[in-house]
Motif scaffolding. Structure first.
Motif, PDB file in Angstrom:
ATOM      1  N   ASP A 166       0.859  -1.180   0.000  1.00 51.15           N
ATOM      2  CA  ASP A 166       0.000   0.000   0.000  1.00 51.15           C
ATOM      3  C   ASP A 166       0.897   1.232   0.000  1.00 51.15           C
ATOM      4  N   VAL A 167       0.495   2.248  -0.750  1.00 48.99           N
ATOM      5  CA  VAL A 167       1.287   3.477  -0.854  1.00 48.99           C
ATOM      6  C   VAL A 167       0.468   4.638  -0.309  1.00 48.99           C
ATOM      7  N   PHE A 168       1.114   5.445   0.523  1.00 49.30           N
ATOM      8  CA  PHE A 168       0.468   6.607   1.126  1.00 49.30           C
ATOM      9  C   PHE A 168       1.226   7.868   0.722  1.00 49.30           C
ATOM     10  N   VAL A 169       0.479   8.926   0.422  1.00 49.89           N
ATOM     11  CA  VAL A 169       1.085  10.220   0.086  1.00 49.89           C
ATOM     12  C   VAL A 169       0.500  11.264   1.029  1.00 49.89           C
ATOM     13  N   ASP A 170       1.379  11.928   1.751  1.00 47.08           N
ATOM     14  CA  ASP A 170       0.977  12.944   2.730  1.00 47.08           C
ATOM     15  C   ASP A 170      -0.027  12.390   3.739  1.00 47.08           C
ATOM     16  N   LYS A 172      -2.215  10.017   3.393  1.00 44.76           N
ATOM     17  CA  LYS A 172      -3.478   9.508   2.858  1.00 44.76           C
ATOM     18  C   LYS A 172      -3.223   8.367   1.876  1.00 44.76           C
ATOM     19  N   PRO A 173      -4.140   7.389   1.794  1.00 49.88           N
ATOM     20  CA  PRO A 173      -3.952   6.281   0.836  1.00 49.88           C
ATOM     21  C   PRO A 173      -3.858   6.801  -0.598  1.00 49.88           C
ATOM     22  N   PHE A 174      -2.867   6.313  -1.314  1.00 50.05           N
ATOM     23  CA  PHE A 174      -2.662   6.687  -2.712  1.00 50.05           C
ATOM     24  C   PHE A 174      -2.849   5.482  -3.625  1.00 50.05           C
ATOM     25  N   LEU A 175      -2.307   4.329  -3.218  1.00 43.56           N
ATOM     26  CA  LEU A 175      -2.454   3.079  -3.969  1.00 43.56           C
ATOM     27  C   LEU A 175      -2.696   1.947  -2.974  1.00 43.56           C
ATOM     28  N   ASN A 176      -3.677   1.115  -3.250  1.00 43.24           N
ATOM     29  CA  ASN A 176      -3.967  -0.039  -2.403  1.00 43.24           C
ATOM     30  C   ASN A 176      -3.705  -1.331  -3.172  1.00 43.24           C
ATOM     31  N   GLY A 177      -3.074  -2.293  -2.503  1.00 45.79           N
ATOM     32  CA  GLY A 177      -2.820  -3.580  -3.144  1.00 45.79           C
ATOM     33  C   GLY A 177      -1.975  -3.457  -4.389  1.00 45.79           C
ATOM     34  N   VAL A 209       2.366  -0.719 -13.085  1.00 44.68           N
ATOM     35  CA  VAL A 209       2.648   0.681 -13.410  1.00 44.68           C
ATOM     36  C   VAL A 209       1.330   1.439 -13.413  1.00 44.68           C
ATOM     37  N   THR A 210       1.260   2.536 -12.703  1.00 44.01           N
ATOM     38  CA  THR A 210       0.035   3.324 -12.684  1.00 44.01           C
ATOM     39  C   THR A 210      -0.005   4.270 -13.883  1.00 44.01           C
ATOM     40  N   ASP A 211      -1.180   4.824 -14.142  1.00 41.93           N
ATOM     41  CA  ASP A 211      -1.280   5.966 -15.043  1.00 41.93           C
ATOM     42  C   ASP A 211      -0.764   7.202 -14.300  1.00 41.93           C
ATOM     43  N   TYR A 212      -0.576   8.280 -15.029  1.00 42.60           N
ATOM     44  CA  TYR A 212      -0.168   9.519 -14.387  1.00 42.60           C
ATOM     45  C   TYR A 212      -1.327  10.075 -13.561  1.00 42.60           C
ATOM     46  N   ALA A 213      -1.001  10.606 -12.393  1.00 40.18           N
ATOM     47  CA  ALA A 213      -1.990  11.260 -11.546  1.00 40.18           C
ATOM     48  C   ALA A 213      -1.516  12.677 -11.249  1.00 40.18           C
ATOM     49  N   ALA A 214      -2.456  13.615 -11.232  1.00 37.42           N
ATOM     50  CA  ALA A 214      -2.107  15.002 -10.928  1.00 37.42           C
ATOM     51  C   ALA A 214      -1.787  15.135  -9.443  1.00 37.42           C
ATOM     52  N   LEU A 215      -0.752  15.918  -9.160  1.00 36.63           N
ATOM     53  CA  LEU A 215      -0.312  16.115  -7.784  1.00 36.63           C
ATOM     54  C   LEU A 215       0.150  17.568  -7.659  1.00 36.63           C
ATOM     55  N   GLN A 241       5.028   7.092   1.658  1.00 39.03           N
ATOM     56  CA  GLN A 241       5.302   5.954   2.534  1.00 39.03           C
ATOM     57  C   GLN A 241       4.780   4.672   1.891  1.00 39.03           C
ATOM     58  N   ILE A 242       5.557   3.601   2.042  1.00 40.86           N
ATOM     59  CA  ILE A 242       5.193   2.301   1.484  1.00 40.86           C
ATOM     60  C   ILE A 242       5.144   1.283   2.614  1.00 40.86           C
ATOM     61  N   ALA A 243       4.037   0.538   2.671  1.00 38.11           N
ATOM     62  CA  ALA A 243       3.870  -0.490   3.695  1.00 38.11           C
ATOM     63  C   ALA A 243       3.351  -1.766   3.043  1.00 38.11           C
ATOM     64  N   LEU A 244       3.664  -2.903   3.651  1.00 34.69           N
ATOM     65  CA  LEU A 244       3.104  -4.163   3.163  1.00 34.69           C
ATOM     66  C   LEU A 244       1.588  -4.080   3.191  1.00 34.69           C
ATOM     67  N   VAL A 245       0.935  -4.695   2.222  1.00 35.61           N
ATOM     68  CA  VAL A 245      -0.502  -4.568   2.065  1.00 35.61           C
ATOM     69  C   VAL A 245      -1.231  -4.947   3.350  1.00 35.61           C
ATOM     70  N   GLY A 246      -2.141  -4.080   3.763  1.00 36.68           N
ATOM     71  CA  GLY A 246      -2.961  -4.339   4.935  1.00 36.68           C
ATOM     72  C   GLY A 246      -2.327  -4.000   6.263  1.00 36.68           C
ATOM     73  N   LYS A 247      -1.043  -3.628   6.282  1.00 36.65           N
ATOM     74  CA  LYS A 247      -0.355  -3.358   7.545  1.00 36.65           C
ATOM     75  C   LYS A 247      -0.608  -1.940   8.059  1.00 36.65           C
ATOM     76  N   GLY A 248      -0.978  -1.057   7.188  1.00 39.47           N
ATOM     77  CA  GLY A 248      -1.252   0.311   7.604  1.00 39.47           C
ATOM     78  C   GLY A 248      -0.030   1.201   7.564  1.00 39.47           C
ATOM     79  N   ILE A 249      -0.296   2.515   7.616  1.00 33.23           N
ATOM     80  CA  ILE A 249       0.782   3.495   7.464  1.00 33.23           C
ATOM     81  C   ILE A 249       1.775   3.434   8.618  1.00 33.23           C
ATOM     82  N   GLY A 250       1.329   2.965   9.787  1.00 32.48           N
ATOM     83  CA  GLY A 250       2.222   2.865  10.937  1.00 32.48           C
ATOM     84  C   GLY A 250       3.315   1.831  10.760  1.00 32.48           C
TER      85      GLY A 250
END
Length: 282
Positions: free
Chosen positions: A59-63, A65-70, A76-82, A90-99
């Motif tokens: 799971d990927v978090f940006v600022d 907040k969840p950005f990508l799940n699973g 490869v994602t498409d481009y997203a506006a930021l 932040q990157i965490a193993l799926v389901g583990k949470g940002i902590g």
């Protein structure tokens, strides 16, 4: 029957119509000749590729907040506006949470730029986010290609793009220069001189597109090495807009000819003069 009165009334109406038509035409010319507003100058564009053999599905978090799940390996994602500025990723193993984030990094992105962010590393010590600045401008009716070397245990690689063999001795986490090629069928061939291993990827390249080919995985381990292609629409021949992957070509502005503007203005004044004259005569 008062013919002069009816004639005057007719000419008055005609003069009024000339004034209105002239004003409308003048407004239209000015509107078309005005430069269009540019795209939001405070926005950047980001896509992410999962190229870390160590992380697995994440799971990927940006600022915060969840950005990508699973997010699976080799995706490869498409481009997203930021918004432009600094962002905490932040990157965490799926389901583990940002902590339980295995990686935390602050990345600066600039307005109007496009980026590819690669999660790389085959161990906790080498886990990282590698940032590449992209350029999605293309030569009209051609394709553009870029190679990304993200295989940790491959050493340097050599890549041929169809008949083009200019990409040599690419190091891990490196990217090639962009290569402009004809659209149509094309085969990408990756050679690892240290092990004499070779991987190929056939692809049909469309005109006015940018194709990225990512070499990911492990030659001697899991997940296995593979080639992943991602294609985005390019923007032909429009400098200053190629950084926006979703941008549309700007409408062509029509310059207002000074002679036409003068002619319309005189016509309007003529019509106004006729109108005023016959209003006094009525």
């Amino acid at each position: 029957m008062d013919r002069p009165h009816h004639f005057n009334k007719y000419v008055y109406r005609y003069g009024l119509m000339v004034v209105i038509a002239s004003l409308v035409s003048l407004y239209s010319f000015c509107a078309l000749s005005s430069p269009k507003a540019s795209a939001d100058e405070s926005t950047s564009y980001v896509r992410v590729i999962h190229a870390s053999p160590f992380v697995g599905t994440a799971d990927v978090f940006v600022d915060g907040k969840p950005f990508l799940n699973g997010f699976r390996f080799a995706s490869v994602t498409d481009y997203a506006a930021l918004p432009a500025g600094n962002h905490k990723v932040q990157i965490a193993l799926v389901g583990k949470g940002i902590g339980a984030a295995a990686l935390t990094k602050t990345l600066p992105v600039q307005a109007g730029e496009a980026y590819t962010i690669a999660a790389v590393g085959a161990s906790p010590q080498t886990l990282n986010l590698q940032v590449f600045v992209d350029d999605n401008r293309v030569v009209a009716n051609y394709s553009k290609v870029r190679i990304y070397h993200l295989i940790p245990d491959a050493g340097t690689i050599t890549v041929s793009i169809g008949e083009d063999t200019t990409i040599k001795d690419m190091a891990y986490q490196d990217n090639s220069d962009y290569v402009t090629v004809d659209s149509g069928p094309c085969t990408f061939a990756f050679t690892m001189p240290s092990s004499n291993e070779k991987m190929t990827l056939p692809r049909t390249l469309a005109a006015n597109t940018v194709t990225s080919v990512f070499a990911v995985g492990m030659l001697h381990g899991n997940p296995k090495a593979q080639l992943v292609a991602a294609t985005t629409q390019g923007i032909p021949g429009l400098p200053q807009t190629g950084s926006d992957p979703n941008a549309m070509p700007a409408p062509t502005s029509i310059p207002a000819s000074p002679i036409w503007l003068l002619a319309m203005a005189l016509l309007g004044l003529l019509g106004l003069g006729i109108t005023r004259h016959f209003r006094r005569s009525a």
